[in-house]
Design an enzyme around this catalytic site. Structure first.
Site, PDB file in Angstrom:
ATOM      1  N   LYS A   1       0.987  -6.849   0.438  1.00  0.00           N
ATOM      2  CA  LYS A   1       1.586  -5.511   0.474  1.00  0.00           C
ATOM      3  C   LYS A   1       0.765  -4.547   1.318  1.00  0.00           C
ATOM      4  O   LYS A   1       1.305  -3.821   2.164  1.00  0.00           O
ATOM      5  CB  LYS A   1       1.745  -4.965  -0.953  1.00  0.00           C
ATOM      6  CG  LYS A   1       2.428  -3.584  -1.013  1.00  0.00           C
ATOM      7  CD  LYS A   1       2.977  -3.308  -2.393  1.00  0.00           C
ATOM      8  CE  LYS A   1       1.920  -2.905  -3.383  1.00  0.00           C
ATOM      9  NZ  LYS A   1       1.636  -1.442  -3.356  1.00  0.00           N
ATOM     10  N   SER A   2      -0.548  -4.524   1.110  1.00  0.00           N
ATOM     11  CA  SER A   2      -1.407  -3.608   1.872  1.00  0.00           C
ATOM     12  C   SER A   2      -1.289  -3.858   3.372  1.00  0.00           C
ATOM     13  O   SER A   2      -1.209  -2.924   4.177  1.00  0.00           O
ATOM     14  CB  SER A   2      -2.868  -3.772   1.448  1.00  0.00           C
ATOM     15  OG  SER A   2      -3.072  -3.372   0.124  1.00  0.00           O
TER      16      SER A   2
ATOM     17  N   GLN B   1      -7.391   3.910   0.904  1.00  0.00           N
ATOM     18  CA  GLN B   1      -6.300   4.786   1.345  1.00  0.00           C
ATOM     19  C   GLN B   1      -6.839   6.063   1.985  1.00  0.00           C
ATOM     20  O   GLN B   1      -6.340   6.497   3.028  1.00  0.00           O
ATOM     21  CB  GLN B   1      -5.376   5.104   0.169  1.00  0.00           C
ATOM     22  CG  GLN B   1      -4.614   3.877  -0.314  1.00  0.00           C
ATOM     23  CD  GLN B   1      -3.705   4.171  -1.486  1.00  0.00           C
ATOM     24  OE1 GLN B   1      -3.586   5.302  -1.945  1.00  0.00           O
ATOM     25  NE2 GLN B   1      -3.052   3.146  -1.996  1.00  0.00           N
TER      26      GLN B   1
ATOM     27  N   ARG C   1       0.434  -1.558   6.663  1.00  0.00           N
ATOM     28  CA  ARG C   1      -0.370  -1.214   7.840  1.00  0.00           C
ATOM     29  C   ARG C   1       0.215  -1.792   9.124  1.00  0.00           C
ATOM     30  O   ARG C   1       0.130  -1.164  10.181  1.00  0.00           O
ATOM     31  CB  ARG C   1      -1.809  -1.687   7.611  1.00  0.00           C
ATOM     32  CG  ARG C   1      -2.557  -0.812   6.591  1.00  0.00           C
ATOM     33  CD  ARG C   1      -3.730  -1.544   5.964  1.00  0.00           C
ATOM     34  NE  ARG C   1      -4.546  -0.663   5.123  1.00  0.00           N
ATOM     35  CZ  ARG C   1      -4.244  -0.326   3.879  1.00  0.00           C
ATOM     36  NH1 ARG C   1      -3.126  -0.772   3.321  1.00  0.00           N
ATOM     37  NH2 ARG C   1      -5.046   0.476   3.181  1.00  0.00           N
TER      38      ARG C   1
ATOM     39  N   ARG D   1       0.161  12.036  -8.826  1.00  0.00           N
ATOM     40  CA  ARG D   1      -1.054  11.330  -8.406  1.00  0.00           C
ATOM     41  C   ARG D   1      -1.854  12.199  -7.438  1.00  0.00           C
ATOM     42  O   ARG D   1      -1.285  12.929  -6.624  1.00  0.00           O
ATOM     43  CB  ARG D   1      -0.687   9.985  -7.787  1.00  0.00           C
ATOM     44  CG  ARG D   1      -0.097   9.045  -8.829  1.00  0.00           C
ATOM     45  CD  ARG D   1       0.425   7.757  -8.235  1.00  0.00           C
ATOM     46  NE  ARG D   1      -0.650   6.926  -7.725  1.00  0.00           N
ATOM     47  CZ  ARG D   1      -0.439   5.753  -7.138  1.00  0.00           C
ATOM     48  NH1 ARG D   1       0.800   5.300  -6.988  1.00  0.00           N
ATOM     49  NH2 ARG D   1      -1.453   5.036  -6.695  1.00  0.00           N
TER      50      ARG D   1
ATOM     51  N   GLY E   1       2.021   5.187  -3.223  1.00  0.00           N
ATOM     52  CA  GLY E   1       0.861   5.996  -2.868  1.00  0.00           C
ATOM     53  C   GLY E   1       0.303   5.620  -1.512  1.00  0.00           C
ATOM     54  O   GLY E   1      -0.170   6.479  -0.757  1.00  0.00           O
TER      55      GLY E   1
ATOM     56  N   ASP F   1      -6.920  -3.105  -8.479  1.00  0.00           N
ATOM     57  CA  ASP F   1      -5.519  -3.456  -8.718  1.00  0.00           C
ATOM     58  C   ASP F   1      -5.361  -4.654  -9.639  1.00  0.00           C
ATOM     59  O   ASP F   1      -4.283  -4.857 -10.218  1.00  0.00           O
ATOM     60  CB  ASP F   1      -4.804  -3.754  -7.399  1.00  0.00           C
ATOM     61  CG  ASP F   1      -4.462  -2.493  -6.627  1.00  0.00           C
ATOM     62  OD1 ASP F   1      -4.456  -1.405  -7.241  1.00  0.00           O
ATOM     63  OD2 ASP F   1      -4.199  -2.589  -5.417  1.00  0.00           O
TER      64      ASP F   1
ATOM     65  N   LYS G   1      -3.209   5.768 -11.593  1.00  0.00           N
ATOM     66  CA  LYS G   1      -2.323   4.833 -10.898  1.00  0.00           C
ATOM     67  C   LYS G   1      -0.872   5.156 -11.271  1.00  0.00           C
ATOM     68  O   LYS G   1      -0.561   6.259 -11.698  1.00  0.00           O
ATOM     69  CB  LYS G   1      -2.708   3.391 -11.256  1.00  0.00           C
ATOM     70  CG  LYS G   1      -4.072   2.968 -10.710  1.00  0.00           C
ATOM     71  CD  LYS G   1      -4.022   2.842  -9.196  1.00  0.00           C
ATOM     72  CE  LYS G   1      -5.311   2.305  -8.624  1.00  0.00           C
ATOM     73  NZ  LYS G   1      -5.229   2.116  -7.161  1.00  0.00           N
TER      74      LYS G   1
END
Length: 432
Positions: A21-22, A170, A26, A122, A94, A317, A344
């Site tokens: 996912k990260s 982030q 990107r 958040r 986020g 996470d 979170k």
């Protein structure tokens, strides 16, 4: 959607997971900043990543999803975004909001970005502060803390030397993306090393960027990044659910293929090995500047450990699923210095504590973590709440595999935020 999870005897399977996912987030952003075509293979098509895709298209990017896991970005270069005609909605993501704040701060136009009920609570000031020092102007609720956020960007972004108060990939990434537009050198210094996917990918696309220990140095672009072919490795955070499932069920062997094994992400493997887990990395290789390998996992007798300090940002996470492993470990497992969990998708410290107590687990909630007394039976015949938090939902599903009776989990559809294929793979490992 409510699901029922019934216990299973063992797990013996070979699986391949959707893209990280990260990295998927990107690849969309950096591909849009680049000039030329970027073809993304094994893209994770989830609610979060589609939020990023839709926002980028709303500011003039050209991104087409040609199949469930393949995306083509027709990059136009960093100076070709346009003012959006409507509010940008990051929904629950986020990552989308914080990274796009970095990009939007360097555009010569007005934009407003918001999210769902959870995301609007958040903290965003930690991103706003450094980007404001670089020249962006931000207006947000509660004295600049919460979305919706109005952004008045500028082409005159200034370089910055910035020490982040906490290790946050982030925050770091937002600064690095803005720094692409600056004239000169920007440095980001963290108290501990956080995920470095942004740094690796920027280098792969042609940025002048270097890392040493917890410091990243980047120079503003003098020419556009170049579009590239990109393969997204399997998501180690998603793999962690099935890793723990294999560890805590008897007589199990699980092979997970083509998983990202970036050293800033393998904290969960290190912790599980400290607990006595039998996990081997095989067939290692490097793809697009990211290390990749296969994971071979076997049932293991686990022991309790204390996790704190610099290790926490590397497993933040994975702490919900680590808590499930801890219930089956001999002795006490302590998580501390993890107050970030309270900010979170939900307050994860409280959620983990409440739901594990329902399952009969001896757990003590603390301000910055919890203590779990392990080697306990998980008690079924109850309904657990996901709190609309994908990682809580998936962790509870894994707990259900070894419960003495079935458990139900409410609002399980929230897994689509990060891992739409979870249920399909979950059923596969149970049925083989």
């Amino acid at each position: 959607m409510k699901i029922e999870v019934t216990p299973t005897e063992n797990i013996n399977a070979e699986i391949t997971l959707p893209g990280d996912k990260s990295i998927s987030h990107r690849a969309l952003i950096i591909g849009s900043l680049a000039e030329g075509e970027t073809k993304i293979h094994n893209f994770l098509s989830s609610e979060d990543t589609l939020s990023t895709l839709n926002i980028l298209n709303s500011i003039g990017a050209s991104i087409k999803q040609i199949s469930e896991d393949e995306v083509i970005v027709e990059g136009k270069g960093k100076d070709n975004f346009i003012e959006p005609s409507n509010v940008l909605n990051a929904k629950n993501s986020g990552t989308t909001m914080r990274l796009m704040m970095g990009v939007l701060s360097a555009q010569n136009f007005y934009s407003v970005i918001t999210g769902d009920d959870s995301l609007r609570e958040r903290p965003m000031k930690r991103v706003i502060d450094p980007l404001s020092k670089m020249g962006g102007r931000f207006f947000a609720r509660k004295n600049g803390e919460f979305a919706p956020i109005t952004i008045l960007g500028t082409k005159d972004i200034s370089p910055l030397v910035y020490k982040t108060p906490v290790a946050s990939a982030q925050v770091k990434s937002a600064i690095l993306l803005a720094a692409l537009y600056a004239k000169g050198e920007t440095q980001v210094i963290e108290p501990a090393k956080s995920r470095d996917h942004t740094e690796r990918m920027l280098k792969y696309f042609g940025a002048d960027i270097a890392q040493k220990d917890t410091t990243v140095v980047i120079r503003g672009l003098t020419k556009n990044l170049e579009g590239r072919e990109f393969f997204v490795p399997g998501d180690l955070s998603s793999a962690s659910f099935f890793i723990v499932a294999a560890l805590i069920t008897k007589n199990s062997t699980l092979l997970i293929k083509n998983v990202g094994i970036n050293p800033t992400r393998t904290g969960i493997l290190s912790v599980l090995k400290m607990m006595g887990a039998d996990i081997k990395i095989i067939n290692e290789k490097t793809l697009n500047n990211e290390p990749v390998g296969d994971l071979l996992v076997k049932s293991s007798s686990l022991k309790g450990v204390e996790i704190k300090g610099e290790m926490i940002p590397l497993i933040i996470d994975e702490i919900p699923i680590l808590a499930i492993a801890a219930t089956q470990a001999k002795g006490k497992t302590t998580i501390k210095d993890a107050k970030e969990l309270r900010y979170k998708e939900t307050d994860r410290i409280r959620a983990i504590t409440r739901e594990l107590k329902k399952l009969g687990i001896d757990i003590l909630e603390k301000e910055d973590g919890f203590d779990i007394i392990g080697n306990q039976k998980i008690r079924g015949n109850c309904t657990c709440e996901s709190y609309n938090d994908h990682r809580i939902a998936m962790s509870l599903a894994i707990a259900g595999l070894i419960a003495d009776n079935p458990i139900e989990i409410d609002n399980f559809e929230c897994v689509n935020i990060s891992f739409p294929e979870f249920t399909e793979i979950f059923e596969k490992i149970r049925s083989i």
